[in-house]
Design a protein around this motif. Structure first.
Motif, PDB file in Angstrom:
ATOM      1  N   LYS A  89       2.306  11.240   1.000  1.00 23.95           N
ATOM      2  CA  LYS A  89       3.041  10.618  -0.763  1.00 23.95           C
ATOM      3  C   LYS A  89       2.444  10.000  -1.183  1.00 23.95           C
ATOM      4  CE  LYS A  89       6.889  10.133   2.547  1.00 23.95           C
ATOM      5  NZ  LYS A  89       7.759   9.079   3.091  1.00 23.95           N
ATOM      6  N   PRO A  90       2.758  10.939  -2.901  1.00 26.95           N
ATOM      7  CA  PRO A  90       2.038  10.262  -4.028  1.00 26.95           C
ATOM      8  C   PRO A  90       2.258   8.779  -4.446  1.00 26.95           C
ATOM      9  CG  PRO A  90       3.918  11.444  -4.899  1.00 26.95           C
ATOM     10  CD  PRO A  90       3.672  11.527  -3.022  1.00 26.95           C
ATOM     11  N   LEU A  91       1.467   8.437  -4.761  1.00 32.47           N
ATOM     12  CA  LEU A  91       1.563   6.801  -5.419  1.00 32.47           C
ATOM     13  C   LEU A  91       1.781   6.702  -7.003  1.00 32.47           C
ATOM     14  CD1 LEU A  91      -1.189   3.744  -5.037  1.00 32.47           C
ATOM     15  CD2 LEU A  91      -0.304   4.687  -7.619  1.00 32.47           C
ATOM     16  N   PRO A  92       3.212   6.220  -7.069  1.00 42.05           N
ATOM     17  CA  PRO A  92       3.967   7.119  -8.523  1.00 42.05           C
ATOM     18  C   PRO A  92       2.744   5.480  -9.108  1.00 42.05           C
ATOM     19  CG  PRO A  92       4.678   5.199  -6.916  1.00 42.05           C
ATOM     20  CD  PRO A  92       3.624   5.692  -6.405  1.00 42.05           C
ATOM     21  N   GLY A  93       3.375   6.273 -10.410  1.00 40.69           N
ATOM     22  CA  GLY A  93       2.422   5.624 -11.559  1.00 40.69           C
ATOM     23  C   GLY A  93       3.315   4.378 -12.237  1.00 40.69           C
ATOM     24  N   TRP A  94       4.207   4.081 -12.006  1.00 48.64           N
ATOM     25  CA  TRP A  94       4.928   2.496 -12.149  1.00 48.64           C
ATOM     26  C   TRP A  94       4.383   1.657 -10.857  1.00 48.64           C
ATOM     27  CZ3 TRP A  94       7.048   0.030  -8.169  1.00 48.64           C
ATOM     28  CH2 TRP A  94       7.596  -0.071  -7.378  1.00 48.64           C
ATOM     29  N   LEU A  95       3.888   1.878  -9.793  1.00 47.05           N
ATOM     30  CA  LEU A  95       3.303   0.814  -9.153  1.00 47.05           C
ATOM     31  C   LEU A  95       1.902   0.860  -9.999  1.00 47.05           C
ATOM     32  CD1 LEU A  95       3.064  -0.674  -6.259  1.00 47.05           C
ATOM     33  CD2 LEU A  95       2.678   1.147  -5.063  1.00 47.05           C
ATOM     34  N   ALA A  96       0.709   1.831 -10.144  1.00 52.92           N
ATOM     35  CA  ALA A  96       0.108   1.808 -10.661  1.00 52.92           C
ATOM     36  C   ALA A  96      -0.032   0.887 -11.958  1.00 52.92           C
ATOM     37  CB  ALA A  96      -0.521   3.183 -10.986  1.00 52.92           C
ATOM     38  N   LEU A  98       1.795  -1.880 -12.288  1.00 47.00           N
ATOM     39  CA  LEU A  98       2.300  -2.806 -11.937  1.00 47.00           C
ATOM     40  C   LEU A  98       1.020  -3.182 -11.753  1.00 47.00           C
ATOM     41  CD1 LEU A  98       4.253  -4.619 -11.249  1.00 47.00           C
ATOM     42  CD2 LEU A  98       4.410  -3.982  -9.346  1.00 47.00           C
ATOM     43  N   THR A  99       0.290  -2.733 -11.031  1.00 46.80           N
ATOM     44  CA  THR A  99      -0.853  -3.270 -10.207  1.00 46.80           C
ATOM     45  C   THR A  99      -1.974  -3.582 -11.275  1.00 46.80           C
ATOM     46  OG1 THR A  99      -0.664  -1.916  -8.037  1.00 46.80           O
ATOM     47  CG2 THR A  99      -3.102  -2.319  -9.122  1.00 46.80           C
ATOM     48  N   ARG A 100      -2.719  -2.801 -12.304  1.00 48.07           N
ATOM     49  CA  ARG A 100      -2.543  -2.582 -13.592  1.00 48.07           C
ATOM     50  C   ARG A 100      -2.633  -3.900 -14.345  1.00 48.07           C
ATOM     51  NH1 ARG A 100      -1.929   0.940 -16.083  1.00 48.07           N
ATOM     52  NH2 ARG A 100      -2.947   3.064 -15.451  1.00 48.07           N
ATOM     53  N   ASP A 101      -1.335  -4.155 -15.058  1.00 51.68           N
ATOM     54  CA  ASP A 101      -0.689  -5.455 -14.917  1.00 51.68           C
ATOM     55  C   ASP A 101      -1.196  -6.854 -14.677  1.00 51.68           C
ATOM     56  OD1 ASP A 101       0.800  -4.346 -17.256  1.00 51.68           O
ATOM     57  OD2 ASP A 101       2.446  -4.392 -16.587  1.00 51.68           O
ATOM     58  N   ALA A 122      -5.536   2.670 -10.625  1.00 49.42           N
ATOM     59  CA  ALA A 122      -5.594   2.569  -8.677  1.00 49.42           C
ATOM     60  C   ALA A 122      -4.981   3.758  -8.744  1.00 49.42           C
ATOM     61  CB  ALA A 122      -3.409   1.815  -9.000  1.00 49.42           C
ATOM     62  N   ASP A 123      -5.443   4.735  -7.217  1.00 55.41           N
ATOM     63  CA  ASP A 123      -4.684   5.762  -6.851  1.00 55.41           C
ATOM     64  C   ASP A 123      -4.152   5.646  -5.330  1.00 55.41           C
ATOM     65  OD1 ASP A 123      -7.225   5.311  -5.831  1.00 55.41           O
ATOM     66  OD2 ASP A 123      -7.799   8.005  -6.248  1.00 55.41           O
ATOM     67  N   ALA A 124      -4.379   4.687  -4.300  1.00 54.85           N
ATOM     68  CA  ALA A 124      -3.919   4.445  -3.205  1.00 54.85           C
ATOM     69  C   ALA A 124      -3.319   2.959  -2.888  1.00 54.85           C
ATOM     70  CB  ALA A 124      -5.423   4.778  -2.484  1.00 54.85           C
ATOM     71  N   SER A 125      -2.548   3.427  -1.725  1.00 55.30           N
ATOM     72  CA  SER A 125      -1.562   2.164  -1.104  1.00 55.30           C
ATOM     73  C   SER A 125      -1.085   2.079   0.258  1.00 55.30           C
ATOM     74  CB  SER A 125      -0.347   2.372  -2.229  1.00 55.30           C
ATOM     75  OG  SER A 125       0.128   0.503  -1.504  1.00 55.30           O
ATOM     76  N   ILE A 126      -1.182   1.014   0.680  1.00 57.69           N
ATOM     77  CA  ILE A 126      -0.951   0.750   2.481  1.00 57.69           C
ATOM     78  C   ILE A 126      -0.905   0.053   1.854  1.00 57.69           C
ATOM     79  CG2 ILE A 126      -2.123   0.568   4.685  1.00 57.69           C
ATOM     80  CD1 ILE A 126      -4.476   1.085   3.681  1.00 57.69           C
ATOM     81  N   VAL A 127       1.002   0.757   3.028  1.00 58.39           N
ATOM     82  CA  VAL A 127       2.424  -0.649   2.644  1.00 58.39           C
ATOM     83  C   VAL A 127       2.766  -0.738   4.529  1.00 58.39           C
ATOM     84  CG1 VAL A 127       4.757  -0.685   2.530  1.00 58.39           C
ATOM     85  CG2 VAL A 127       3.395   0.566   0.956  1.00 58.39           C
TER      86      VAL A 127
END
Length: 235
Positions: A89-96, A98-101, A122-127
């Motif tokens: 699944k893609p990493l959504p732009g809003w999560l990238a 949020l991570t930058r903030d 950010a381009d990857a996340s593990i939940v």
């Protein structure tokens, strides 16, 4: 009053564990916690959703996971598909965003976290979903080509988080509680630190979050990897 001010007033001020490692308590307010938790539930559904990772020897882990952007397998690194050959699944732009903030605020407290926080991509996340008995052993995040900071958001039950040294899985380390809404960022000289989730504390999730039990962590990374079919091996 911001959540950071509230936590500082009642005994949980921002904390620099060591150079490059920053804890910002209550960084996610209750509304953002609920929104992120709902997104996690959505990611867990359907194809390329919730699965139980296994160690290289075939032993299943206690946590359950969902990957975004890149799929990560312990001991085998990043790929663009899950273990069932389904596109991740893609990493959504809003999560990238949020991570930058998050990286920017952590770097404001300790510049060693990241010298150019606004460029974090950010381009990857593990939940990870933890039940009452789940834990995560000492390990390093070393499958990435980028040295950018690792960012972790906590939701639900409090956990005991162990943050160690760069060289070994043994002492010295520090044990700190991560509560729902907390932000933890580590980069720079702390980027290769060993770390673990020692245990969760059942029944400690905030009632307004509406979670029945357990803990969710959303860990976000910049991999520095090209968009090929496979990538670097890691632990």
């Amino acid at each position: 009053m911001t959540h950071q001010d509230h936590d500082a007033l009642f005994g949980r001020p921002p904390l620099v564990l060591r150079e490059g490692a920053v804890l910002l308590p209550g960084w996610l307010d209750p509304e953002r916690q609920r929104s992120l938790l709902e997104a996690c539930r959505e990611w867990a559904r359907g194809t390329a959703g919730l699965y139980r990772p296994v160690m290289p020897d075939g032993t299943p882990m206690r946590v359950q996971s969902v990957c975004l952007g890149w799929h990560y397998s312990v001991g085998f690194g990043y790929t663009r598909t899950t273990g069932d050959s389904v596109p991740v699944k893609p990493l959504p732009g809003w999560l990238a965003d949020l991570t930058r903030d998050a990286v920017t605020e952590a770097a404001a407290l300790d510049p060693e976290v990241c010298r150019s926080p606004r460029t974090h991509a950010a381009d990857a996340s593990i939940v990870n979903f933890y039940d009452d008995g789940a834990r995560l052993g000492m390990h390093q995040d070393r499958a990435e080509e980028s040295g950018a900071p690792v960012v972790s958001f906590s939701l639900g039950d409090t956990c005991v988080f162990r943050f160690g040294n760069n060289e070994t899985r043994t002492r010295p380390w520090q044990d700190v509680p991560l509560h729902s809404g907390d932000l933890f960022v580590f980069g720079g000289p702390a980027r290769m630190a060993h770390h673990a989730v020692v245990r969760t504390l059942p029944g400690t999730a905030p009632a307004e979050l509406g979670i029945r039990g357990g803990r969710v962590s959303v860990t976000v990374r910049e991999t520095g990897l090209a968009a090929g079919p496979a990538a670097r091996r890691g632990a």
